[in-house]
Every structure is written in structure tokens, then in C-alpha cells.
Scaffold this motif. Structure first.
Motif, PDB file in Angstrom:
ATOM      1  N   TRP A  95       0.808  -1.218   0.000  1.00 43.65           N
ATOM      2  CA  TRP A  95       0.000   0.000   0.000  1.00 43.65           C
ATOM      3  C   TRP A  95       0.843   1.271   0.000  1.00 43.65           C
ATOM      4  O   TRP A  95       0.305   2.362  -0.147  1.00 43.65           O
ATOM      5  CB  TRP A  95      -0.949  -0.007   1.196  1.00 43.65           C
ATOM      6  N   GLU A 158      -7.996  -2.427  -9.101  1.00 46.78           N
ATOM      7  CA  GLU A 158      -8.563  -2.835  -7.822  1.00 46.78           C
ATOM      8  C   GLU A 158      -9.117  -1.629  -7.045  1.00 46.78           C
ATOM      9  O   GLU A 158      -8.404  -0.844  -6.444  1.00 46.78           O
ATOM     10  CB  GLU A 158      -7.549  -3.604  -6.972  1.00 46.78           C
ATOM     11  N   SER A 160     -10.792   0.308  -4.031  1.00 48.16           N
ATOM     12  CA  SER A 160     -10.830   0.167  -2.575  1.00 48.16           C
ATOM     13  C   SER A 160     -11.179   1.506  -1.950  1.00 48.16           C
ATOM     14  O   SER A 160     -11.194   2.538  -2.621  1.00 48.16           O
ATOM     15  CB  SER A 160      -9.491  -0.348  -2.025  1.00 48.16           C
ATOM     16  N   ASP A 161     -11.458   1.493  -0.642  1.00 48.83           N
ATOM     17  CA  ASP A 161     -11.755   2.717   0.111  1.00 48.83           C
ATOM     18  C   ASP A 161     -10.530   3.289   0.808  1.00 48.83           C
ATOM     19  O   ASP A 161     -10.622   4.347   1.428  1.00 48.83           O
ATOM     20  CB  ASP A 161     -12.815   2.419   1.183  1.00 48.83           C
ATOM     21  N   ARG A 162      -9.385   2.643   0.699  1.00 49.42           N
ATOM     22  CA  ARG A 162      -8.263   3.023   1.549  1.00 49.42           C
ATOM     23  C   ARG A 162      -7.639   4.361   1.189  1.00 49.42           C
ATOM     24  O   ARG A 162      -6.869   4.917   1.980  1.00 49.42           O
ATOM     25  CB  ARG A 162      -7.201   1.921   1.565  1.00 49.42           C
ATOM     26  N   MET A 168     -11.527   6.175  -5.078  1.00 49.41           N
ATOM     27  CA  MET A 168     -12.418   5.020  -5.270  1.00 49.41           C
ATOM     28  C   MET A 168     -13.259   5.209  -6.524  1.00 49.41           C
ATOM     29  O   MET A 168     -13.377   4.296  -7.353  1.00 49.41           O
ATOM     30  CB  MET A 168     -13.313   4.853  -4.039  1.00 49.41           C
ATOM     31  N   LEU A 195     -11.700  -5.343  -7.814  1.00 49.44           N
ATOM     32  CA  LEU A 195     -11.939  -4.895  -6.432  1.00 49.44           C
ATOM     33  C   LEU A 195     -10.771  -5.375  -5.605  1.00 49.44           C
ATOM     34  O   LEU A 195     -10.229  -6.459  -5.859  1.00 49.44           O
ATOM     35  CB  LEU A 195     -13.233  -5.492  -5.876  1.00 49.44           C
ATOM     36  N   HIS A 196     -10.378  -4.601  -4.569  1.00 47.35           N
ATOM     37  CA  HIS A 196      -9.242  -5.068  -3.773  1.00 47.35           C
ATOM     38  C   HIS A 196      -9.635  -6.264  -2.914  1.00 47.35           C
ATOM     39  O   HIS A 196      -9.310  -7.399  -3.226  1.00 47.35           O
ATOM     40  CB  HIS A 196      -8.654  -3.948  -2.908  1.00 47.35           C
ATOM     41  N   THR A 200     -11.128  -3.738   2.585  1.00 46.50           N
ATOM     42  CA  THR A 200     -10.960  -2.339   2.190  1.00 46.50           C
ATOM     43  C   THR A 200     -12.173  -1.810   1.429  1.00 46.50           C
ATOM     44  O   THR A 200     -12.093  -0.777   0.768  1.00 46.50           O
ATOM     45  CB  THR A 200      -9.711  -2.150   1.314  1.00 46.50           C
ATOM     46  N   LEU A 201     -13.306  -2.515   1.541  1.00 57.23           N
ATOM     47  CA  LEU A 201     -14.504  -2.120   0.800  1.00 57.23           C
ATOM     48  C   LEU A 201     -15.709  -2.048   1.730  1.00 57.23           C
ATOM     49  O   LEU A 201     -16.092  -3.047   2.355  1.00 57.23           O
ATOM     50  CB  LEU A 201     -14.786  -3.130  -0.316  1.00 57.23           C
ATOM     51  N   ASP A 230      -8.813 -10.507   6.787  1.00 56.71           N
ATOM     52  CA  ASP A 230      -9.961 -10.247   5.918  1.00 56.71           C
ATOM     53  C   ASP A 230     -11.226 -10.838   6.533  1.00 56.71           C
ATOM     54  O   ASP A 230     -12.301 -10.227   6.503  1.00 56.71           O
ATOM     55  CB  ASP A 230      -9.694 -10.847   4.533  1.00 56.71           C
TER      56      ASP A 230
END
Length: 441
Positions: A95, A158, A160-162, A168, A195-196, A200-201, A230
Motif C-alpha cells: 500500500w 482494484e 478500494s476505500d483506503r 475510489m 476490487l481489492h 478495504t470495501l 480479511d
């Protein structure tokens, strides 16, 4: 036309997987005939002739879960304490690396592993990309690299919300643009919706992705229950495990790839089967990240289509094949395990998975299939035939034995020489860029 012959033909076609002296006739990017060399030479006398010189003629290998962007991590030293679990590996390495990538970095980090694919006989990959500070245009950079190298590639970004809502949303748009441009079209490139991972979603983001995907009907490519973190996150968010949460949110289905599936229960395996979801096992990565081993035997026995990938650890699918075999034996405690499961993953299911994303069949030498062919310079020390070919492939083949690589009827490498690429110049530029990436990292 191109005619490849005078070799031991490993077609991987059920019922007739091998013939001692075979040939493949290619017109454009498709195979039009397979048979004895003399017969096809007589049928196509004007075809360009490529002499296999007794080598094994077989379909190119397929990698159903790859991360081209991981290239610039090679040789990089972390200044942090060593990661102690999978989440720390993500936080301290991946990341941070993906945030350091520019569009030029994305392009060069794709070129080198794609060249490695050519050299090791991998002709099709399903990539999974991330570059949060260079989202827009990133899949086009990978497509450019794939077209220049000639390796068949399915794209995905991918989401993600991160990195916040705006990035995103950019990820969603990048997937949709690539799917509309490439999916279902003729040529080397396809695309799906990346999607990751569940951790992270948010539910809101999953809903936004599902709504966007409904416009194109692509399915998804997502990491599933790779690390126990996860699972813990999914339970905390929803009271459901990862597969259950994704099913409730409409993410699973016959065009969705669930990569890893290490920490799944019998109930989750049943959901994967019921939804027709495609699973990809990544043995080297799972071992390297110490996350465990996916219950591939249970999934295959339940009828889940489990393929084989590398997760960016290598471009050499022969290497992944060997690792999958020994890991299956080690985890099960059964020295007979793997003999049926591993070829099913690497050949039948990888072919089945990849063929969802391209308009013509892959992974077999038969009329109508893509002309993705490799010649392997393997001198069998014992008899090789239709009943024991996998034993030879498992214990005798490796990427370094690939002599010639053909994708879509185009010869990319012959006698271990790349015909259209200057690998040294590409690697030199990549090293220059890597220094800057490491500084930003």
C-alpha cells in the motif's frame, strides 16, 4: 498462414492429449488444423514453416491472477521492522509501493514481467492493478505494454476505500472505461472489474461497484479471504464471513474471480459452488506471506472451478505448477495428492477461467482456439506419451526450456531470442524509474 510442426504435440485436448509427430496450422490469430506433420504440410504447402526440431509443441501457459505492478518491489529494502502478519505486509509494502507509481512507472513495471512471460511460456495473464495516485489511464498503460510485448492480457483496477472516495470513484471509472473498450473484442486485450478485498470495501462502495458493473455485466476480480484479517474484518463489519458478505452484496457469480480463498469454510465453499464463482489458487504467494493454504482439494471436490495463478511472485507458471503440487502433498499429508488436482487447476480450469474474458477458446491446440503456442526444448529421459505427459511436465519442464513463444499467431521469441523487443534498453529505463519510486516510497 503459419505451420508449426515436426514436434511432439501436447494438445491438452481430452481424449487425445498427445501425438508423437504433430503440427499446428495457424491462420491469423486462430488455429485452423492440428494433425500429423506430413498431412498438414501437404494440406498447406504455401504456409510459412516453423520447424519444432523435435521439441514439445504445446499451448502457452495461462496465469489467472497476476500483479504486474509489483515489479519495482524487487530488491527494495524496507526500513520498517519486518512485517509480522499479512496486514502489515500490505501496510508496509504494497500500500506504499502502489502510491509511489506514476503512469510511466505503471508502463515499465508491466513491460518487464510481460517479457518474462514470453521467456517462460506464459501467453495469457489476468492482471490485477493498483496505482492510487495514478488511476486514470493506468489500465491503458498496461494495455499498451501488453500490445507492445504481444502477451494476451485481461485488465482490472482494484477499487478500494483506503485512499478516499475520489480515488475510489476514479477506480470504478477506470474499470468501466477499459471494459467498454476491450471486453468481448478481437485482439490481445480484455478487461474485467477489479476490487481489492472485503477488508478495504464498505457496503456503500460494494453497492456502487455492483451498480456500475450492472452497466457492463463483467463480473469482478477480487482477493477473497487471503489473510485471516480479511475474515476478522468482514465479521466485524457484517457478522458474516468474507464469501458470505460478498454473496449478500451481489459480488459473486460465474464471471467473478475470487483469488486465494485461503480462509473459507465448508459453507462458503458451498456458496462459491452455488454462485458459479471462479477461484484462483496462488501457492507461492500464500506460502511467502505465511497466510496458510487454500483448501483446494475440498473446493475441487465440491465442484468449484479452481485455477492457478502466481499473484505476481513469478511469471513462470511451470514454477507455480510445481509449488502447487508439493504444497498440496505437504498440507494433506498424502504423497498421492495433487496428481489430479494440479493439472485440473493449471490446464482445464485456467483454460475455462480465461476463456470467460476472451471471445475464442484458450489453452488447447485445437481448431478455433487462439494460436498461443510454445515450443519446449525438453529431451525426455524416459518414454513420453498420452498417459504420462503430466509427470514429464511436472518434473522436467521449466520456463528456461521454452525455446519459442507464439501468441495470436505472432512469433514473439524464437531460439530464446526476443524478436520485437529490446529487453536491455527496457530494463535500463526501468532501473532509472525504480530509483525514483524507491525515493518516493
Amino acid at each position: 498462414m503459419l505451420l508449426i510442426g515436426n514436434g511432439r504435440l501436447l494438445s491438452l485436448v481430452p481424449g487425445k492429449p498427445y501425438q508423437e509427430d504433430g503440427a499446428v496450422a495457424i491462420d491469423g490469430d486462430l488455429i485452423v488444423a492440428v494433425g500429423p506433420t506430413a498431412e498438414l504440410k501437404a494440406r498447406y504447402p504455401a504456409a510459412e514453416w516453423l520447424d519444432a526440431r523435435g521439441m514439445v509443441i504445446m499451448p502457452g501457459m495461462i496465469n489467472t491472477h497476476m500483479h504486474l505492478y509489483s515489479t519495482f518491489a524487487r530488491g527494495m529494502a524496507l526500513k520498517d521492522p519486518p512485517p509480522t502478519n499479512f496486514l502489515e505486509i500490505l501496510q508496509r509494502l504494497w500500500w506504499r509501493l502502489d502510491k509511489a507509481l506514476t503512469l510511466e512507472d505503471v508502463y515499465y513495471s508491466a513491460l518487464l514481467p510481460l517479457i518474462d512471460c514470453i521467456k517462460s511460456g506464459t501467453t495469457t495473464i489476468l492482471d490485477h492493478h493498483a496505482s492510487p495516485y495514478a488511476v486514470t489511464g493506468s489500465l491503458e498503460m498496461i494495455a499498451r505494454a501488453a500490445m507492445e510485448t504481444g502477451v494476451r492480457t485481461c485488465l482490472a483496477y482494484e477499487v478500494s476505500d483506503r485512499d478516499g472516495k475520489e480515488i475510489m470513484r476514479q477506480g470504478i471509472a477506470e474499470n468501466i472505461a477499459a471494459i467498454k473498450k476491450y471486453r468481448g473484442k478481437e485482439g490481445l486485450i480484455s478487461a474485467t472489474f477489479g476490487l481489492h478485498a472485503s477488508l478495504t470495501l464498505s457496503d456503500a462502495t460494494l453497492e456502487a461497484c455492483r451498480e456500475a458493473e450492472g452497466e457492463v455485466g463483467s463480473g469482478f476480480h477480487i482477493h477473497v479471504a487471503e489473510g485471516i484479517q480479511d475474515v476478522e474484518d468482514a465479521l466485524a463489519k457484517s457478522g458474516k464471513r468474507v464469501v458470505e458478505r460478498l454473496a449478500v452484496n451481489g459480488i459473486l457469480g460465474p464471471n467473478t474471480i475470487a483469488a486465494h480463498c485461503v480462509h473459507v469454510t465448508d459453507r462458503e465453499i458451498a456458496i462459491l459452488k452455488e454462485t458459479g464463482t471462479l477461484v484462483v489458487h496462488n501457492p507461492e504467494s500464500n506460502m511467502g506471506n505465511a497466510v496458510g493454504c487454500a483448501p483446494v482439494g475440498d473446493m475441487l471436490a465440491a465442484g468449484v472451478p479452481v485455477g492457478l495463478g502466481t499473484d505476481g511472485y513469478t511469471s513462470d507458471m511451470f514454477e507455480s505448477l510445481k509449488t502447487a503440487n508439493v504444497l498440496r502433498k505437504f498440507v494433506s499429508g498424502d504423497p498421492g495428492a495433487g496428481w489430479a488436482e494440479v493439472p485440473a487447476m493449471a490446464f482445464e480450469n485456467n483454460r475455462r477461467i480465461a476463456s470467460r474474458f476472451f471471445p475464442h477458446p484458450l489453452g488447447r491446440l485445437e481448431p478455433g482456439a487462439y494460436a498461443d503456442v510454445i515450443l519446449v526444448d525438453y529431451q525426455a529421459p524416459t518414454p513420453l506419451g498420452r498417459d504420462n505427459w503430466f509427470g514429464h511436465l511436472l518434473f522436467g519442464f521449466n520456463g528456461g526450456l521454452v525455446d519459442t513463444t507464439v501468441v495470436g499467431g505472432k512469433v514473439l521469441m524464437q531460439r530464446r531470442r526476443l524478436l520485437h523487443l529490446d529487453e536491455a534498453a527496457i530494463a535500463a529505463r526501468a532501473r532509472e524509474l525504480a530509483i525514483k519510486v524507491w525515493e518516493r516510497f
